[in-house]
Design an enzyme around this catalytic site. Structure first.
Site, PDB file in Angstrom:
ATOM      1  N   LYS A   9       3.986-141.052 -42.881  1.00  0.00           N
ATOM      2  CA  LYS A   9       5.287-140.442 -43.150  1.00  0.00           C
ATOM      3  C   LYS A   9       5.573-140.338 -44.657  1.00  0.00           C
ATOM      4  CE  LYS A   9       7.140-141.947 -38.710  1.00  0.00           C
ATOM      5  NZ  LYS A   9       8.335-142.435 -37.989  1.00  0.00           N
ATOM      6  N   TYR A  49      10.555-133.829 -33.092  1.00  0.00           N
ATOM      7  CA  TYR A  49      11.377-134.948 -32.611  1.00  0.00           C
ATOM      8  C   TYR A  49      12.449-134.509 -31.618  1.00  0.00           C
ATOM      9  CZ  TYR A  49       9.232-138.265 -35.836  1.00  0.00           C
ATOM     10  OH  TYR A  49       8.345-139.095 -36.476  1.00  0.00           O
ATOM     11  N   ASN A 112       9.478-145.785 -41.578  1.00  0.00           N
ATOM     12  CA  ASN A 112       8.579-146.810 -41.049  1.00  0.00           C
ATOM     13  C   ASN A 112       7.098-146.469 -41.178  1.00  0.00           C
ATOM     14  OD1 ASN A 112       8.501-144.912 -39.041  1.00  0.00           O
ATOM     15  ND2 ASN A 112       9.043-146.292 -37.370  1.00  0.00           N
ATOM     16  N   HIS A 115       3.689-142.851 -37.682  1.00  0.00           N
ATOM     17  CA  HIS A 115       4.022-142.520 -36.296  1.00  0.00           C
ATOM     18  C   HIS A 115       2.764-142.705 -35.452  1.00  0.00           C
ATOM     19  CE1 HIS A 115       5.432-140.188 -32.821  1.00  0.00           C
ATOM     20  NE2 HIS A 115       4.238-139.617 -32.838  1.00  0.00           N
ATOM     21  N   GLU A 126       1.337-133.650 -29.179  1.00  0.00           N
ATOM     22  CA  GLU A 126       1.489-133.844 -30.618  1.00  0.00           C
ATOM     23  C   GLU A 126       0.249-133.368 -31.384  1.00  0.00           C
ATOM     24  OE1 GLU A 126       2.595-137.962 -31.014  1.00  0.00           O
ATOM     25  OE2 GLU A 126       4.543-137.629 -30.056  1.00  0.00           O
TER      26      GLU A 126
HETATM   27  P1  CMP Z   1       8.583-142.761 -34.581  1.00  0.00           P
HETATM   28  O1  CMP Z   1       7.700-143.734 -33.895  1.00  0.00           O
HETATM   29  O2  CMP Z   1       7.946-141.659 -35.342  1.00  0.00           O
HETATM   30  O3  CMP Z   1       9.576-142.125 -33.495  1.00  0.00           O
HETATM   31  C1  CMP Z   1      10.884-141.766 -33.748  1.00  0.00           C
HETATM   32  C2  CMP Z   1      11.349-142.159 -35.103  1.00  0.00           C
HETATM   33  O4  CMP Z   1      12.750-142.248 -35.233  1.00  0.00           O
HETATM   34  C3  CMP Z   1      10.877-143.580 -35.438  1.00  0.00           C
HETATM   35  O5  CMP Z   1       9.504-143.597 -35.614  1.00  0.00           O
HETATM   36  C4  CMP Z   1      11.731-143.876 -36.646  1.00  0.00           C
HETATM   37  O6  CMP Z   1      11.268-143.207 -37.826  1.00  0.00           O
HETATM   38  C5  CMP Z   1      13.038-143.245 -36.196  1.00  0.00           C
HETATM   39  N1  CMP Z   1      13.923-144.224 -35.551  1.00  0.00           N
HETATM   40  C6  CMP Z   1      13.765-144.851 -34.372  1.00  0.00           C
HETATM   41  N2  CMP Z   1      14.803-145.657 -34.096  1.00  0.00           N
HETATM   42  C7  CMP Z   1      15.653-145.544 -35.142  1.00  0.00           C
HETATM   43  C8  CMP Z   1      16.907-146.114 -35.458  1.00  0.00           C
HETATM   44  N3  CMP Z   1      17.492-146.989 -34.634  1.00  0.00           N
HETATM   45  N4  CMP Z   1      17.504-145.753 -36.616  1.00  0.00           N
HETATM   46  C9  CMP Z   1      16.906-144.872 -37.445  1.00  0.00           C
HETATM   47  N5  CMP Z   1      15.700-144.281 -37.200  1.00  0.00           N
HETATM   48  C10 CMP Z   1      15.082-144.623 -36.063  1.00  0.00           C
END
Ligand code: CMP
Length: 137
Positions: A9, A49, A112, A115, A126
């Site tokens: 990311k 998303y 984070n 993904h 995906e």
């Molecule tokens: P990802 O695994 O790519 O899937 C959805 C994404 O949404 C996740 O990683 C985070 O980047 C984001 N995400 C999931 N939960 C939250 C949350 N509670 N608050 C903010 N971002 C979130």
């Protein structure tokens, strides 16, 4: 062999963690079937998303995912989806196990670092989002 789709990311790409993360992935036994760096448009991030479109964090997530380049890759391994989710750790890095990619490189629950597909069916969707069949098959 099965496969999964990962995205490094914008937070991790910006901090030059791409090489370290790819090394962790290879050392964990995954093979790279296809990989590319690109910057998502708002429309593309919203579509990727879409499953989260009702969530309160959706607009912020789309803004974050379009804030800089990402690296998308199709990864191959036995039990790829499950093993990759173990390698990256919990969505929230504060809850991620020691040694996982998110524990080492992620900033927050949103930023984070990586993904990983959550099911083999989503891995197909995906991979098809980022790559043509000729690129990863
Ligand atoms: P990802 O695994 O790519 O899937 C959805 C994404 O949404 C996740 O990683 C985070 O980047 C984001 N995400 C999931 N939960 C939250 C949350 N509670 N608050 C903010 N971002 C979130």
């Amino acid at each position: 062999m099965s496969f999964t789709l990962t995205i490094i990311k914008p937070d991790a790409v910006k901090k030059n963690y791409t090489g370290k993360i790819i090394d962790d992935i290879l050392q964990a036994g995954f093979a790279i079937r296809a990989m590319k760096q690109l910057r998502l448009t708002t429309e593309q991030a919203r579509a990727f998303y879409e499953v989260h479109k009702e969530r309160p964090f959706y607009d912020d997530l789309v803004a974050f995912m379009t804030s800089g380049p990402v690296v998308a890759a199709v990864l191959e391994k036995d039990n790829a989806v499950e093993d990759f989710r173990k390698l990256i750790g919990a969505t929230n890095p504060a809850e991620a196990a020691e040694g996982t990619i998110r524990k080492k490189y992620a900033e927050s629950i949103q930023n984070n670092a990586v993904h990983g597909s959550d099911s083999p069916e989503n891995a197909v969707r995906e991979a098809g989002f980022f790559f043509s069949y000729l690129e990863w098959s």
